[in-house]
Write a protein that holds these residues in place. Structure first.
Motif, PDB file in Angstrom:
ATOM      1  N   GLU A  29       0.847  -1.199   0.000  1.00 30.32           N
ATOM      2  CA  GLU A  29       0.000   0.000   0.000  1.00 30.32           C
ATOM      3  C   GLU A  29       0.877   1.242   0.000  1.00 30.32           C
ATOM      4  N   LYS A  30       0.527   2.241  -0.808  1.00 27.66           N
ATOM      5  CA  LYS A  30       1.316   3.464  -0.951  1.00 27.66           C
ATOM      6  C   LYS A  30       0.756   4.585  -0.070  1.00 27.66           C
ATOM      7  N   PRO A  31       1.603   5.553   0.316  1.00 36.00           N
ATOM      8  CA  PRO A  31       1.097   6.741   1.007  1.00 36.00           C
ATOM      9  C   PRO A  31       0.090   7.473   0.126  1.00 36.00           C
ATOM     10  N   ARG A  32      -0.868   8.135   0.760  1.00 36.00           N
ATOM     11  CA  ARG A  32      -1.890   8.832  -0.005  1.00 36.00           C
ATOM     12  C   ARG A  32      -2.120  10.222   0.575  1.00 36.00           C
ATOM     13  N   LEU A  33      -2.045  11.221  -0.302  1.00 35.58           N
ATOM     14  CA  LEU A  33      -2.315  12.607   0.062  1.00 35.58           C
ATOM     15  C   LEU A  33      -3.469  13.107  -0.787  1.00 35.58           C
ATOM     16  N   THR A  34      -4.552  13.540  -0.131  1.00 37.27           N
ATOM     17  CA  THR A  34      -5.725  14.029  -0.855  1.00 37.27           C
ATOM     18  C   THR A  34      -6.134  15.395  -0.342  1.00 37.27           C
ATOM     19  N   LEU A  35      -6.765  16.167  -1.231  1.00 39.01           N
ATOM     20  CA  LEU A  35      -7.322  17.473  -0.885  1.00 39.01           C
ATOM     21  C   LEU A  35      -8.745  17.517  -1.407  1.00 39.01           C
ATOM     22  N   GLU A  36      -9.701  17.605  -0.492  1.00 40.43           N
ATOM     23  CA  GLU A  36     -11.117  17.675  -0.853  1.00 40.43           C
ATOM     24  C   GLU A  36     -11.604  19.101  -0.649  1.00 40.43           C
ATOM     25  N   THR A  37     -12.131  19.718  -1.688  1.00 38.01           N
ATOM     26  CA  THR A  37     -12.570  21.116  -1.616  1.00 38.01           C
ATOM     27  C   THR A  37     -14.074  21.217  -1.850  1.00 38.01           C
ATOM     28  N   THR A  63     -14.518  25.513   1.963  1.00 37.59           N
ATOM     29  CA  THR A  63     -13.957  24.583   2.944  1.00 37.59           C
ATOM     30  C   THR A  63     -13.080  23.564   2.235  1.00 37.59           C
ATOM     31  N   ALA A  64     -12.164  22.974   2.983  1.00 36.80           N
ATOM     32  CA  ALA A  64     -11.251  21.989   2.407  1.00 36.80           C
ATOM     33  C   ALA A  64     -10.828  21.001   3.486  1.00 36.80           C
ATOM     34  N   ILE A  65     -10.558  19.774   3.061  1.00 37.97           N
ATOM     35  CA  ILE A  65     -10.067  18.737   3.957  1.00 37.97           C
ATOM     36  C   ILE A  65      -8.816  18.128   3.335  1.00 37.97           C
ATOM     37  N   ILE A  66      -7.710  18.196   4.053  1.00 39.33           N
ATOM     38  CA  ILE A  66      -6.454  17.609   3.605  1.00 39.33           C
ATOM     39  C   ILE A  66      -6.183  16.373   4.451  1.00 39.33           C
ATOM     40  N   GLU A  67      -5.914  15.248   3.805  1.00 40.53           N
ATOM     41  CA  GLU A  67      -5.647  14.005   4.521  1.00 40.53           C
ATOM     42  C   GLU A  67      -4.374  13.354   3.989  1.00 40.53           C
TER      43      GLU A  67
END
Length: 430
Positions: free
Chosen positions: A112-120, A125-129
């Protein structure tokens, strides 16, 4: 009535069809705006976006993150790529390294690879995970190994960037070599931030670490248990001033099969003028920027910018002092095998009238403060290096013996520091 429902249905359908295109357009504009703001707000971290290809239901683009070393000015570049999915009310950006780098990551994260997401969202509003799976790496040649448990970070941003809730969870990691072992257990960070004005933010945060242990060959193991840092910054005078408190605690320190604790340090500042504090932080940032660019730019221009920043710093310090403040360490307590080391160090400056502000030339003139530190005599006797540093102070009368403890008391007033009756003149400050 049926015709009205048909018209309403057609309108909803049209909105549903057009929404992803509109969301994609807004998302691209938001990303470009964020990139510009990040690059202008600080010099150490720069974003570059290339080849933004926007479609109906999604988009993709590439870019580069440039990180600059704060002391040497050396730059390191990291390429990235992103895929964007457009919804009805927002978009999801999924970031990943370019394909040529991906093969190297496969060696560390084979499953499994690292995952960076940005939900706008369209309403700002925004959610960074960021999710990083567990890692286990062994170098057969050197005998070195690294094990890290799955970690997670999340930032909820609202109010068009004026409010943020941050969470970081890192259950632990272990680094091993033939001569050294370092382990970290249960790191946690929670932070709430609220923008007040310019460079000033309010909020509260908690950071904790259950254990840090270092074991080296032929050396006793050193262990720190239950470290915690709590901070809180609030505003007063209808947003014209800020107060802040930071408390650091450490339950125990263990070395050579002996443990002692607890330890506690508190730092506070109260009544800082928001405008002057913002100007001070901004001037310090500009001075750092000029320093980083000194090797690449005109030395004369850089020197001029540094002098201007220094003048702004001086004026900001005068402004902070003129409006009154207090800061320092109201509580310091360190446990030792021979007894506690206790102390308090505080500085204050009174608020000045308008006429007094006009006549004010330097900060130190009205600055007052107090110093009170005590330690066990046995601690000084046990460690010769510490005793050599304290002995001259005892001879001068600045440190006095009080039973089985040594004590240093001081008072700052009228440009002089009085330590146990020994007066030390102080130079002007700003």
């Amino acid at each position: 009535m049926k015709k009205q429902w048909m018209v309403a249905g057609a309108a909803v359908l049209a909105v549903g069809v057009l929404a992803p295109w509109a969301v994609g357009y807004v998302t691209e504009q938001q990303w470009q705006s964020v990139t510009s703001e990040v690059n202008q707000s600080q010099p150490l971290f720069q974003l570059e976006t290339r080849d933004y290809n926007r479609g109906y239901l999604g988009a993709d683009f590439t870019g580069t993150v440039t990180v600059q070393h704060p002391e040497t000015g050396d730059e390191h570049e990291f390429d990235y790529q992103a895929r964007v999915s457009h919804g009805v009310t927002g978009s999801l950006m999924d970031f990943s390294p370019p394909s040529q780098v991906g093969t190297e990551i496969d060696k560390v994260f084979p499953d499994e690879k690292p995952r960076l997401t940005l939900e706008t969202r369209l309403w700002g509003t925004a959610i960074i995970e960021l999710s990083i799976p567990a890692v286990s790496v062994i170098d057969e040649e050197t005998g070195e190994s690294f094990d890290m448990s799955e970690s997670y970070a999340r930032a909820d941003i609202s109010g068009n960037g004026s409010h943020a809730d941050i969470l970081m969870l890192w259950p632990g990691a272990v680094v091993r070599s033939p001569d050294l072992r370092v382990s970290i257990e249960d790191f946690r960070l929670e932070q709430t931030m609220e923008h007040l004005a310019d460079e000033v933010w309010l909020g509260e945060g908690d950071m904790s670490l259950a254990r840090l242990e270092v074991a080296a060959r032929n050396e006793p193991a050193l262990r720190f248990d239950q470290f915690a840092l709590r901070t809180e910054t609030t505003s007063g005078d209808e947003g014209e001033s800020i107060d802040s408190e930071a408390v650091v605690t450490l339950e125990t320190v263990s070395a050579d099969d002996k443990s002692f604790g607890p330890h506690r340090v508190a730092f506070v500042f109260n009544g800082l003028d928001v405008e002057s504090w913002s100007e001070l932080t901004s001037a310090l940032a500009d001075m750092q920027t000029a320093t980083l660019g000194s090797e690449r730019g005109d030395s004369g221009a850089v020197m001029q910018q540094q002098m201007e920043s220094m003048n702004r710093i001086n004026q900001a310090m005068l402004g902070l002092a003129a409006d009154g403040f207090s800061l320092g360490f109201p509580e310091m307590s360190f446990a030792t095998p021979y007894g506690p080391v206790n102390g308090e160090i505080m500085l204050q400056h009174p608020s000045l009238s308008a006429s007094e502000k006009d006549q004010m030339m330097m900060v130190m003139q009205r600055l007052t403060g107090n110093l009170d530190v005590s330690m066990p005599l046995a601690l000084v006797e046990q460690y010769p290096a510490l005793g050599m540093q304290v002995a001259p102070l005892i001879k001068q009368g600045m440190v006095q013996q009080d039973g089985d403890r040594l004590r240093l008391e001081g008072k700052l007033e009228d440009l002089a520091l009085d330590i146990n009756g020994n007066v030390v003149p102080l130079p002007p400050l700003f």
